[in-house]
Design a protein around this motif. Structure first.
Motif, PDB file in Angstrom:
ATOM      1  N   VAL A 169       0.857  -1.199   0.000  1.00  0.00           N
ATOM      2  CA  VAL A 169       0.000   0.000   0.000  1.00  0.00           C
ATOM      3  C   VAL A 169       0.887   1.242   0.000  1.00  0.00           C
ATOM      4  CG1 VAL A 169      -1.607   1.369   1.374  1.00  0.00           C
ATOM      5  CG2 VAL A 169      -1.995  -1.069   1.098  1.00  0.00           C
ATOM      6  N   ALA A 228       2.157   1.876  -3.443  1.00  0.00           N
ATOM      7  CA  ALA A 228       1.109   2.463  -4.288  1.00  0.00           C
ATOM      8  C   ALA A 228       0.932   3.951  -3.973  1.00  0.00           C
ATOM      9  CB  ALA A 228      -0.203   1.710  -4.093  1.00  0.00           C
ATOM     10  N   LEU A 229       0.938   4.292  -2.682  1.00  0.00           N
ATOM     11  CA  LEU A 229       0.760   5.696  -2.292  1.00  0.00           C
ATOM     12  C   LEU A 229       1.949   6.549  -2.731  1.00  0.00           C
ATOM     13  CD1 LEU A 229      -0.742   5.240   1.282  1.00  0.00           C
ATOM     14  CD2 LEU A 229      -1.943   5.967  -0.795  1.00  0.00           C
ATOM     15  N   LEU A 245       1.562   7.160  -6.329  1.00  0.00           N
ATOM     16  CA  LEU A 245       0.479   8.132  -6.501  1.00  0.00           C
ATOM     17  C   LEU A 245       0.982   9.549  -6.204  1.00  0.00           C
ATOM     18  CD1 LEU A 245      -2.507   8.699  -7.062  1.00  0.00           C
ATOM     19  CD2 LEU A 245      -2.962   8.276  -4.632  1.00  0.00           C
ATOM     20  N   ALA A 264       1.031   3.159  -9.700  1.00  0.00           N
ATOM     21  CA  ALA A 264       0.199   3.263  -8.492  1.00  0.00           C
ATOM     22  C   ALA A 264      -1.002   2.333  -8.591  1.00  0.00           C
ATOM     23  CB  ALA A 264      -0.271   4.701  -8.298  1.00  0.00           C
ATOM     24  N   VAL A 265      -1.619   2.285  -9.766  1.00  0.00           N
ATOM     25  CA  VAL A 265      -2.763   1.383  -9.967  1.00  0.00           C
ATOM     26  C   VAL A 265      -2.312  -0.069  -9.847  1.00  0.00           C
ATOM     27  CG1 VAL A 265      -4.470   0.577 -11.639  1.00  0.00           C
ATOM     28  CG2 VAL A 265      -4.037   3.016 -11.389  1.00  0.00           C
ATOM     29  N   TYR A 291       0.336  -1.396  -8.246  1.00  0.00           N
ATOM     30  CA  TYR A 291       0.663  -1.781  -6.870  1.00  0.00           C
ATOM     31  C   TYR A 291      -0.565  -1.727  -5.964  1.00  0.00           C
ATOM     32  CZ  TYR A 291       5.640  -2.174  -7.728  1.00  0.00           C
ATOM     33  OH  TYR A 291       6.857  -2.593  -8.184  1.00  0.00           O
ATOM     34  N   GLY A 292      -1.533  -0.907  -6.330  1.00  0.00           N
ATOM     35  CA  GLY A 292      -2.792  -0.902  -5.582  1.00  0.00           C
ATOM     36  C   GLY A 292      -3.495  -2.244  -5.689  1.00  0.00           C
ATOM     37  N   PHE A 293      -3.531  -2.798  -6.907  1.00  0.00           N
ATOM     38  CA  PHE A 293      -4.144  -4.111  -7.105  1.00  0.00           C
ATOM     39  C   PHE A 293      -3.357  -5.195  -6.374  1.00  0.00           C
ATOM     40  CE2 PHE A 293      -6.355  -2.339 -10.929  1.00  0.00           C
ATOM     41  CZ  PHE A 293      -7.636  -2.725 -10.565  1.00  0.00           C
ATOM     42  N   ALA A 344      -1.442  -4.834  -3.722  1.00  0.00           N
ATOM     43  CA  ALA A 344      -1.656  -4.657  -2.280  1.00  0.00           C
ATOM     44  C   ALA A 344      -3.019  -5.201  -1.864  1.00  0.00           C
ATOM     45  CB  ALA A 344      -1.549  -3.176  -1.910  1.00  0.00           C
ATOM     46  N   TYR A 345      -4.042  -4.914  -2.662  1.00  0.00           N
ATOM     47  CA  TYR A 345      -5.385  -5.417  -2.361  1.00  0.00           C
ATOM     48  C   TYR A 345      -5.391  -6.952  -2.346  1.00  0.00           C
ATOM     49  CZ  TYR A 345     -10.285  -6.661  -3.003  1.00  0.00           C
ATOM     50  OH  TYR A 345     -11.519  -7.232  -2.878  1.00  0.00           O
TER      51      TYR A 345
END
Length: 275
Positions: A82, A85-86, A89, A114-115, A117-119, A121-122
């Protein structure tokens, strides 16, 4: 309000957020390093015929979950990603480090990362929460390919995506071999031995990682041409495919060591990356 005022406001915002952004980025690189080391170890076991586990993110998380304090480590990995990703971003919003970090091309690339690593992380956090959010990369790849092919011009979409992934993999490998990562590192803070270690892990690890992406992209193109979603492969099947070459399992051994080197390189980035 003119462009100069907006730029100054962006700089002020970045300066205020700098400590938190730096910590998030370094946590993210550490988490990425752990995952790549584990994937490399699993691939090495497959090369020697000693593992039926997945050599991908899902397999790495399964490996962690079975260890003492595994649940704590899983949550830490998720939180670290996360942070990655931040950080990406923040680069998209405020601009990245370096003289050209404010350019639109750089910001767009950061937004894409960012998108991504967001996926990731989720997926890790879902797994940590017990919802099985990080299943087989092969199954996910086949499912996504099948859904894409059902769309209008889906065959072309999959083919183009495969070409993009393949070219991105080759670009990553070439950039690593050319040591382009130097521009992102605090080279002056390194001793000679540390710099040599970073170069070895960065070149070897980056080349191996890029090759895996390039081959995976090639399988996606093959799936599109044959109109057979099952021909698309995730990381696990892509790694296993290296054992089917004339070099046999030894090529997979080389790639597995390379992925572990990339994990170690990520640890170096966690310490010396310009943020």
């Amino acid at each position: 309000m003119n462009a100069g005022t907006l730029t100054r406001g962006s700089r002020v915002g970045k300066q205020k957020a700098a400590p938190a952004i730096e910590g998030a980025a370094r946590a993210g690189f550490t988490a990425r390093g752990v995952i790549y080391v584990l994937v490399g170890l699993l691939a090495l076991q497959i090369a020697f015929g000693g593992s039926g586990k997945q050599a991908d993110q899902g397999g790495a998380l399964q490996e962690v979950s079975g260890k003492p304090f595994g649940a704590v480590v899983l949550w830490a990995l998720g939180v670290g990603l996360v942070g990655m990703a931040l950080w990406r971003l923040s680069e998209a919003v405020f601009g990245a480090a370096g003289p050209d970090g404010h350019k639109a091309k750089k910001r767009l690339a950061s937004a894409g990362r960012a998108v991504f690593y967001g996926f990731v992380a989720y997926s890790v956090l879902s797994f940590a929460a017990g919802s099985g959010g990080s299943g087989s990369s092969d199954g996910k790849s086949r499912d996504a390919t099948a859904k894409a092919m059902d769309l209008p011009a889906g065959q072309w979409l999959v083919g183009v995506a495969g070409v993009v992934i393949g070219c991105a993999g080759l670009w990553m490998a070439v950039q690593a071999i050319r040591r382009k990562f130097h521009k992102h590192l605090q080279l002056g803070a390194m001793s000679r031995k540390v710099r040599q270690a970073v170069d070895v892990t960065g070149v070897g690890g980056g080349a191996a990682r890029g090759l895996v992406f390039a081959v995976a992209g090639g399988f996606a193109v093959k799936a599109a041409v044959a109109y057979e979603p099952d021909k698309a492969k995730g990381m696990d099947d892509t790694l296993r495919s290296f054992t089917e070459t004339p070099a046999g399992p030894w090529l997979l051994v080389l790639i597995a060591v390379g992925l572990m080197l990339f994990g170690v390189f990520s640890f170096g980035m966690a310490r010396y990356r310009k943020v």
